[in-house]
Design an enzyme around this catalytic site. Structure first.
Site, short mmCIF file in Angstrom:
data_model
loop_
_atom_site.label_atom_id
_atom_site.label_comp_id
_atom_site.label_asym_id
_atom_site.label_seq_id
_atom_site.Cartn_x
_atom_site.Cartn_y
_atom_site.Cartn_z
N THR A 21 0.62 -1.46 0.11
CA THR A 21 0.60 0.03 0.28
C THR A 21 1.03 1.62 -0.26
OG1 THR A 21 -0.04 -0.91 2.30
CG2 THR A 21 -1.81 -0.69 1.14
N LYS A 48 2.23 9.14 -6.86
CA LYS A 48 2.75 8.08 -7.02
C LYS A 48 1.75 6.74 -6.54
CE LYS A 48 6.75 6.63 -9.44
NZ LYS A 48 7.87 5.72 -9.67
N THR A 49 2.58 6.80 -5.42
CA THR A 49 1.66 5.47 -3.97
C THR A 49 -0.15 5.63 -4.45
OG1 THR A 49 1.65 6.06 -2.16
CG2 THR A 49 3.55 4.78 -2.55
N GLY A 104 -8.00 8.24 4.31
CA GLY A 104 -7.79 6.94 3.56
C GLY A 104 -7.94 6.66 2.82
N GLY A 128 -7.30 3.37 0.80
CA GLY A 128 -6.85 1.67 0.25
C GLY A 128 -8.26 1.49 -0.54
N GLU A 129 -9.26 1.21 -0.52
CA GLU A 129 -10.34 1.40 -0.60
C GLU A 129 -11.41 2.02 -1.37
OE1 GLU A 129 -11.19 -2.33 2.88
OE2 GLU A 129 -10.47 -0.70 4.33
MO1 MOS Z 1 -10.01 -4.36 4.31
S1 MOS Z 1 -11.06 -5.11 3.76
O1 MOS Z 1 -10.59 -3.12 5.64
O2 MOS Z 1 -8.82 -5.13 4.43
#
Ligand code: MOS
Length: 746
Positions: A473, A639-640, A708, A710-711
């Protein structure tokens, strides 16, 4: 409407990932690759044997032939395995584990034995020699045929997202337009590149684990409870995780099985799951069947929303995929009713998968919203704007920051939404039907308490450490950047970073898109305290030009302490540490949720637009391009960060067109437990991705202004693709994945 615009302080970005060289040169070590500190020749190999029936009892396991096979050290079964002090259920690990403590079989693929041998091949071969007898019982399978048996989740702490506001019955009766449909999402299995893997070894009562995990602290606590040993007797190390997506967010059975095996053979045991073993024993996203009803006035104002979802759950444990959660808060409908129910099945336990709740939730709700727009003969984007929620309608409180309108406008302009064919099936290129679709993306911004340590080392370099994880990540990069920035502007490439070791200060699970938002404020705190300590030291160093200065008179800049009122007066970190006898100067930092966080909802949003081409004859779908703009606060690294969002979109395309776990209706085994038949996109399946972010700091959420990321990328993308398919073909498929056969027969 843009809320108060804060000009954020921007960190100096690393041009490349901190861990890029280690990864491309193969020196980054993943859990199964460690060869010490134990002698490498001592390592033994565990192989998990899985049940071949979905429900029943183990009568016997004859291991004579296996035990006599070459290289075999032990065969652990429910009939001979050491008893744990706290047997499941009542899972101390938040999971009802299957760890050879009883003879019950609850799903096909459940761990029922472990063979330990000198090599993996020997362990696998010996496993084939086991004679296993079962008493089989009828199994609960075929979820879709048993929707009527659905019940509310009952395990504490897993309450459904039931929500009622207003009177939906009365509101639907008065609505000018009502759309209603059933929308289905399939079971999906996580497929990180790195399978789950553990090396376990005991040093007396102390347990060491190399484990591929999203939560070293979680594994440490769970396994300590299971074995009833002090938490500090457990050390978990995981410097790199090859993807997790939620499946490595909690501890599954193979970890205690490795530890049990290591205790039995008295040597380190390496246990790596095969790809096929990841379909069942380590969680899956459940299938959801969503009944959605939307009512609106003739000018498009939502007056009522109803969302009733039924999903499959394991007989072992309840897990709720909150796919109805978004319906409570995405639009400002005065009346909303939401229910969530489970149907027990003889399947492995369900768990979090990237954007749990929001990924399927936006897929289904945003498809229904498209249907409502079509019925109203209205631009789907216009429908979203008419029902825009300036505050969180589910909790009647403001957002820390919400700029979704700007995201809609920016993405629509970049995409060319104004050229959208208003009539479905009218844009034709050769043998292709072309369609445009859009949807809203959203995911909560989470934060938990975290700690970090920052040190100035001899020579003046900085070290930052935190017991967090990097699943690919970008956490190494975030820690380096934040440490460098908070120390007054070091070159982030010179900062030493350590994470993934439970002896470091504690950080939360890398789940819920929270790691950067949680851990980086702790790094800022630690760095501020290090600067204070340096100031206090230098004030006493007679040889320093800063001798006698008060800490309030000093600031850190470019690796030096500098007098605020006279920048010519300065002293380097290196000199201060040298005069300190080259003893590193260190401080612990911590961070909690912001004061008053409960007065706000912190949530990220985005707008996703897709263009597809659908072959008129084969109904094959090509996703030509996706344009998305996100409101995620400050983007800390282009980039990330962009890479995270793009990866999420790719998974959204996968959700739309490819992914589905098929369960055999008789045997209950996953039929497609491999990457040949469990379809995920390859490069050729992904067209152009155009990802932008607004970069409007959310400083009410945390001092970085960053939420965040990530999702959120996976959310909205599936619906945008599905809505584009409708726009291209006039065919509405309400069941994901949208495969050519479904388009053909819609
Ligand atoms: Mo994420 S599904 O909360 O690791």
């Amino acid at each position: 409407m843009i809320q108060e615009q804060v000009t954020p302080h921007r960190q100096k970005q690393m041009d490349h990932r901190y861990d890029a060289v280690a990864k491309v040169t193969g020196t980054a070590q993943y859990a199964a690759e460690f060869t010490g500190p134990f002698p490498a020749k001592d390592v033994t190999y565990g192989y998990v044997v899985q049940s071949t029936i979905p429900n029943g009892t183990l009568l016997s396991i004859n291991a004579d032939a296996a035990e006599a096979a070459s290289g075999v050290l032990a065969v652990l079964t429910p009939f001979n395995a050491p008893k744990l002090p706290v047997p499941p259920p009542n899972p101390p690990a938040r999971r009802n584990l299957t760890v050879l403590q009883d003879a019950t079989v609850s799903y096909n693929g459940q761990p029922i034995a472990v063979v330990v041998a000198l090599s993996l091949a020997q362990a696998q071969y010996a496993a084939s020699l086991l004679t296993i007898r079962y008493k089989q019982e009828p199994a609960k399978l075929e979820f879709r045929k048993h929707l009527a048996e659905a019940r509310s989740p009952k395990q504490p702490g897993k309450e459904p997202a039931v929500n009622h506001r207003g009177d939906t019955t009365a509101a639907f009766a008065k609505a000018s337009v009502v759309v209603e449909g059933t929308y289905v999402t399939p079971i999906q299995n996580h497929n990180p590149m790195e399978p789950h893997s553990t090396i376990a070894w005991w040093e007396g009562e102390k347990l060491n684990l190399y484990d591929s995990t999203q939560a070293i602290s979680g594994v440490k606590q769970s396994i300590a409870k299971l074995f009833q040993i002090p938490v500090d007797f457990v050390r978990v190390q995981c410097p790199y995780t090859g993807g997790g997506f939620g499946s490595k967010g909690s501890m599954w059975s193979h970890v205690p099985l490795a530890a049990l095996s290591a205790r039995v053979v008295g040597k380190p045991v390496k246990l790596v799951l095969g790809r096929e073993q990841m379909f069942g024993p380590v969680g899956a996203r459940p299938s959801t069947v969503n009944r959605i009803k939307l009512g609106a006035t003739s000018d498009g104002k939502l007056v009522a929303m109803q969302h009733d979802v039924v999903m499959n759950a394991s007989v072992l444990e309840d897990f709720t995929e909150h796919s109805a959660g978004v319906t409570k808060m995405l639009y400002k409908s005065p009346a909303v009713s939401v229910t969530e129910k489970l149907v027990e099945q003889n399947l492995g336990v369900s768990t979090f998968q990237r954007a749990p709740g929001e990924a399927p939730g936006t897929a289904v709700l945003e498809t229904a919203m498209d249907e409502l727009a079509i019925r109203l003969n209205m631009d789907p984007l216009q429908l979203r704007l008419i029902n825009y929620a300036d505050t969180d309608p589910s909790q009647d409180r403001p957002f820390t920051s919400k700029n979704l309108k700007v995201a809609y406008q920016q993405a629509a302009a970049r995409f060319g939404w104004s050229k959208r064919p208003t009539q479905a099936g009218t844009q034709i290129e050769g043998n292709n039907l072309i369609g445009y679709g859009m949807a809203t993306a959203t995911y909560p911004a989470n934060r938990s308490a975290a700690q970090a340590v920052v040190r100035i080392l001899p020579g003046g370099r900085a070290f930052v450490g935190s017991g967090t994880q990097d699943l690919g990540t970008g956490m190494y990069t975030m820690l380096a950047q934040t440490c460098a920035d908070s120390l007054g502007g070091l070159d982030p490439a010179t900062v030493q970073v350590k994470l993934g070791d439970s002896t470091l200060p504690k950080a939360p699970v890398s789940g819920g898109s929270q790691s950067t938002a949680s851990v980086c404020p702790a790094v800022q705190d630690a760095a501020a305290q290090v600067i204070l300590k340096l100031s206090e030291l230098v004030a006493l160093q007679t040889a320093s030009p800063l001798f006698g200065k008060g800490s309030s008179e000093l600031t850190a800049k470019d690796g030096r302490l500098v007098a605020k009122n006279n920048p010519a007066l300065a002293d380097s970190f290196a000199s201060i540490v040298q005069r300190n006898g080259n003893i590193p100067v260190e401080a612990m930092g911590s961070a909690e949720k912001s004061e008053g966080a409960d007065a706000y909802t912190s949530q990220s949003f985005g707008a996703v637009f897709a263009e597809v081409a659908v072959d008129k004859d084969t109904h094959m779908v090509e996703v030509r391009r996706i344009v998305a703009t996100y409101d995620i606060g400050t983007l800390l690294n282009d980039k990330t960060g962009t890479n995270q969002l793009e990866g999420g979109i790719v998974w959204g395309v996968s959700f739309a067109l490819h992914e589905e776990t098929h369960i055999d209706p008789v045997y209950g085994r996953t039929v497609n437990e491999n990457l040949a038949e469990y379809h995920v996109p390859v490069n050729a399946d992904i067209g152009t991705l155009d990802v932008t972010v607004l970069n409007i700091a959310d400083t009410k959420f945390n001092p970085l202004g960053a939420r965040g990321i990530g999702e959120i990328g996976i959310t909205g993308a599936a619906a945008a693709v599905g809505n584009a398919i409708f726009n291209a073909t006039g065919k509405r498929v309400r069941e994901f994945p949208i495969t050519p056969d479904k388009i053909m027969t819609a």
